[in-house]
Design a protein around this motif. Structure first.
Motif, PDB file in Angstrom:
ATOM      1  N   GLN A   1       1.132  -1.216  -0.156  1.00  0.00           N
ATOM      2  CA  GLN A   1       0.225   0.145   0.136  1.00  0.00           C
ATOM      3  C   GLN A   1       1.001   1.491  -0.324  1.00  0.00           C
ATOM      4  OE1 GLN A   1      -3.095  -0.068   2.541  1.00  0.00           O
ATOM      5  NE2 GLN A   1      -3.188   2.199   3.677  1.00  0.00           N
ATOM      6  N   ARG A   2       0.018   3.102  -0.300  1.00  0.00           N
ATOM      7  CA  ARG A   2       0.895   3.323  -0.635  1.00  0.00           C
ATOM      8  C   ARG A   2      -0.009   4.921  -0.775  1.00  0.00           C
ATOM      9  NH1 ARG A   2       6.028   5.295  -1.348  1.00  0.00           N
ATOM     10  NH2 ARG A   2       5.883   7.192  -2.029  1.00  0.00           N
ATOM     11  N   GLU A   3       0.065   5.685   0.283  1.00  0.00           N
ATOM     12  CA  GLU A   3      -1.018   6.711   0.313  1.00  0.00           C
ATOM     13  C   GLU A   3      -0.827   7.763  -0.038  1.00  0.00           C
ATOM     14  OE1 GLU A   3      -3.492   6.394   2.256  1.00  0.00           O
ATOM     15  OE2 GLU A   3      -2.754   4.954   3.490  1.00  0.00           O
ATOM     16  N   LEU A   4      -1.938   8.461  -0.738  1.00  0.00           N
ATOM     17  CA  LEU A   4      -1.637   9.398  -2.260  1.00  0.00           C
ATOM     18  C   LEU A   4      -1.084  10.705  -1.071  1.00  0.00           C
ATOM     19  CD1 LEU A   4      -4.331   9.394  -4.792  1.00  0.00           C
ATOM     20  CD2 LEU A   4      -2.294   8.502  -4.507  1.00  0.00           C
TER      21      LEU A   4
ATOM     22  N   GLY B   1       1.667  11.563   0.272  1.00  0.00           N
ATOM     23  CA  GLY B   1       2.877  12.438  -0.528  1.00  0.00           C
ATOM     24  C   GLY B   1       3.133  12.175  -2.224  1.00  0.00           C
ATOM     25  N   ASN B   2       1.882  12.247  -2.790  1.00  0.00           N
ATOM     26  CA  ASN B   2       2.693  12.112  -4.649  1.00  0.00           C
ATOM     27  C   ASN B   2       2.086  13.307  -4.613  1.00  0.00           C
ATOM     28  OD1 ASN B   2       0.777  12.622  -6.946  1.00  0.00           O
ATOM     29  ND2 ASN B   2       1.180  10.237  -6.863  1.00  0.00           N
ATOM     30  N   ASP B   3       2.588  14.252  -5.593  1.00  0.00           N
ATOM     31  CA  ASP B   3       2.875  15.316  -5.871  1.00  0.00           C
ATOM     32  C   ASP B   3       1.619  16.085  -6.487  1.00  0.00           C
ATOM     33  OD1 ASP B   3       5.199  16.131  -4.193  1.00  0.00           O
ATOM     34  OD2 ASP B   3       6.132  15.289  -5.971  1.00  0.00           O
ATOM     35  N   ARG B   4       0.657  15.627  -7.248  1.00  0.00           N
ATOM     36  CA  ARG B   4       0.308  15.651  -8.058  1.00  0.00           C
ATOM     37  C   ARG B   4      -1.086  15.719  -7.297  1.00  0.00           C
ATOM     38  NH1 ARG B   4      -0.606  16.030 -13.807  1.00  0.00           N
ATOM     39  NH2 ARG B   4      -2.935  16.403 -14.397  1.00  0.00           N
ATOM     40  N   ALA B   5      -1.331  14.412  -6.472  1.00  0.00           N
ATOM     41  CA  ALA B   5      -2.717  14.343  -5.966  1.00  0.00           C
ATOM     42  C   ALA B   5      -2.259  15.893  -4.845  1.00  0.00           C
ATOM     43  CB  ALA B   5      -2.546  12.949  -5.348  1.00  0.00           C
ATOM     44  N   ARG B   6      -1.274  15.804  -3.674  1.00  0.00           N
ATOM     45  CA  ARG B   6      -0.995  17.178  -2.960  1.00  0.00           C
ATOM     46  C   ARG B   6      -1.629  18.230  -3.748  1.00  0.00           C
ATOM     47  NH1 ARG B   6       3.727  15.935  -0.855  1.00  0.00           N
ATOM     48  NH2 ARG B   6       4.866  17.385  -1.782  1.00  0.00           N
TER      49      ARG B   6
ATOM     50  N   GLU C   1      -6.315  13.104  -0.050  1.00  0.00           N
ATOM     51  CA  GLU C   1      -6.375  11.327   0.480  1.00  0.00           C
ATOM     52  C   GLU C   1      -6.877  10.451  -0.252  1.00  0.00           C
ATOM     53  OE1 GLU C   1      -9.481  14.315  -0.643  1.00  0.00           O
ATOM     54  OE2 GLU C   1      -7.936  14.515   0.411  1.00  0.00           O
ATOM     55  N   GLY C   2      -6.480   9.367   0.313  1.00  0.00           N
ATOM     56  CA  GLY C   2      -6.634   7.654  -0.820  1.00  0.00           C
ATOM     57  C   GLY C   2      -5.040   7.251  -1.109  1.00  0.00           C
ATOM     58  N   THR C   3      -5.839   5.644  -1.806  1.00  0.00           N
ATOM     59  CA  THR C   3      -4.276   4.821  -0.932  1.00  0.00           C
ATOM     60  C   THR C   3      -3.974   4.252  -3.220  1.00  0.00           C
ATOM     61  OG1 THR C   3      -3.521   3.671  -0.272  1.00  0.00           O
ATOM     62  CG2 THR C   3      -5.627   3.475  -0.587  1.00  0.00           C
ATOM     63  N   VAL C   4      -3.180   3.623  -3.318  1.00  0.00           N
ATOM     64  CA  VAL C   4      -3.246   2.824  -4.501  1.00  0.00           C
ATOM     65  C   VAL C   4      -2.620   1.053  -3.430  1.00  0.00           C
ATOM     66  CG1 VAL C   4      -1.498   2.097  -6.250  1.00  0.00           C
ATOM     67  CG2 VAL C   4      -2.422   4.448  -5.866  1.00  0.00           C
ATOM     68  N   ARG C   5      -3.122  -0.288  -4.000  1.00  0.00           N
ATOM     69  CA  ARG C   5      -3.166  -0.838  -2.953  1.00  0.00           C
ATOM     70  C   ARG C   5      -3.003  -1.682  -4.306  1.00  0.00           C
ATOM     71  NH1 ARG C   5      -8.405   0.223   1.428  1.00  0.00           N
ATOM     72  NH2 ARG C   5      -6.688   0.787   2.365  1.00  0.00           N
ATOM     73  N   VAL C   6      -1.398  -3.465  -3.858  1.00  0.00           N
ATOM     74  CA  VAL C   6      -1.637  -3.626  -4.786  1.00  0.00           C
ATOM     75  C   VAL C   6      -1.605  -5.497  -3.917  1.00  0.00           C
ATOM     76  CG1 VAL C   6      -0.078  -5.384  -6.594  1.00  0.00           C
ATOM     77  CG2 VAL C   6      -0.032  -2.742  -5.802  1.00  0.00           C
ATOM     78  N   VAL C   7      -2.605  -6.100  -4.691  1.00  0.00           N
ATOM     79  CA  VAL C   7      -2.244  -7.396  -3.657  1.00  0.00           C
ATOM     80  C   VAL C   7      -1.675  -8.953  -4.438  1.00  0.00           C
ATOM     81  CG1 VAL C   7      -4.015  -9.316  -3.033  1.00  0.00           C
ATOM     82  CG2 VAL C   7      -4.725  -6.778  -2.883  1.00  0.00           C
ATOM     83  N   THR C   8      -0.746  -9.243  -3.537  1.00  0.00           N
ATOM     84  CA  THR C   8       0.394 -10.144  -4.716  1.00  0.00           C
ATOM     85  C   THR C   8       0.332 -11.607  -3.476  1.00  0.00           C
ATOM     86  OG1 THR C   8       1.894  -9.462  -3.625  1.00  0.00           O
ATOM     87  CG2 THR C   8       1.825  -8.596  -5.216  1.00  0.00           C
ATOM     88  N   ALA C   9       0.041 -12.598  -4.545  1.00  0.00           N
ATOM     89  CA  ALA C   9       0.099 -13.890  -3.878  1.00  0.00           C
ATOM     90  C   ALA C   9       1.572 -14.571  -5.213  1.00  0.00           C
ATOM     91  CB  ALA C   9      -0.655 -14.723  -4.995  1.00  0.00           C
ATOM     92  N   GLY C  10       2.758 -14.184  -3.774  1.00  0.00           N
ATOM     93  CA  GLY C  10       4.313 -14.834  -3.837  1.00  0.00           C
ATOM     94  C   GLY C  10       4.421 -13.362  -4.491  1.00  0.00           C
ATOM     95  N   ARG C  11       4.816 -13.261  -5.741  1.00  0.00           N
ATOM     96  CA  ARG C  11       5.453 -12.300  -6.498  1.00  0.00           C
ATOM     97  C   ARG C  11       4.266 -12.352  -7.768  1.00  0.00           C
ATOM     98  NH1 ARG C  11      11.254 -11.495  -7.642  1.00  0.00           N
ATOM     99  NH2 ARG C  11      10.581 -10.150  -9.208  1.00  0.00           N
ATOM    100  N   ARG C  12       3.349 -12.441  -7.596  1.00  0.00           N
ATOM    101  CA  ARG C  12       2.528 -12.493  -9.210  1.00  0.00           C
ATOM    102  C   ARG C  12       1.195 -11.859  -8.393  1.00  0.00           C
ATOM    103  NH1 ARG C  12      -1.211 -16.455 -12.370  1.00  0.00           N
ATOM    104  NH2 ARG C  12      -2.273 -15.326 -11.075  1.00  0.00           N
TER     105      ARG C  12
END
Length: 108
Positions: free
Chosen positions: A5-8, A10-15, A21-32
């Motif tokens: 997860q990474r919160e927005l 710290g994102n220059d464009r979002a600020r 406010e917002g987030t990017v989340r990625v779900v992985t199984a192993g590396r995929r």
């Protein structure tokens, strides 16, 4: 399964646009990559990258190799991958140090 997860905040464009406010989340199984959530005003512009990654069976580091235009919300896609690679490097640091010492002893 792991969630990266990474919160927005710290994102220059979002600020700049006043939507930090917002987030990017990625779900992985192993590396995929098996799933993703983009909770942001420009989510529709970013989620396509994850759809292709899931369809092609890409790993999280593969997304880190893609050049993301700056400043966009999509830069956080690359940053999620970079954060994971940094965490991996930190976990492997003791192994690298041990290997270097072991090789140094053999060279003598």
């Amino acid at each position: 399964m792991r969630v990266h997860q990474r919160e927005l905040s710290g994102n220059d464009r979002a600020r700049t646009e006043g939507h930090a406010e917002g987030t990017v989340r990625v779900v992985t199984a192993g590396r995929r990559i098996v799933g993703a959530h983009v909770l942001a005003p420009a989510a529709g512009d970013v989620i396509n990258e994850f759809a292709v990654a899931i369809d092609r069976g890409l790993a999280l580091p593969d997304l880190g190799m893609i050049v993301h235009v700056y400043p966009t919300i999509a830069t956080d896609v690359g940053r999620v991958a970079a954060d994971e690679q940094l965490a991996l490097a930190r976990r492997l640091r003791p192994v690298a140090r041990w290997t270097a010492r072991w090789r140094g002893r053999r060279a003598r």
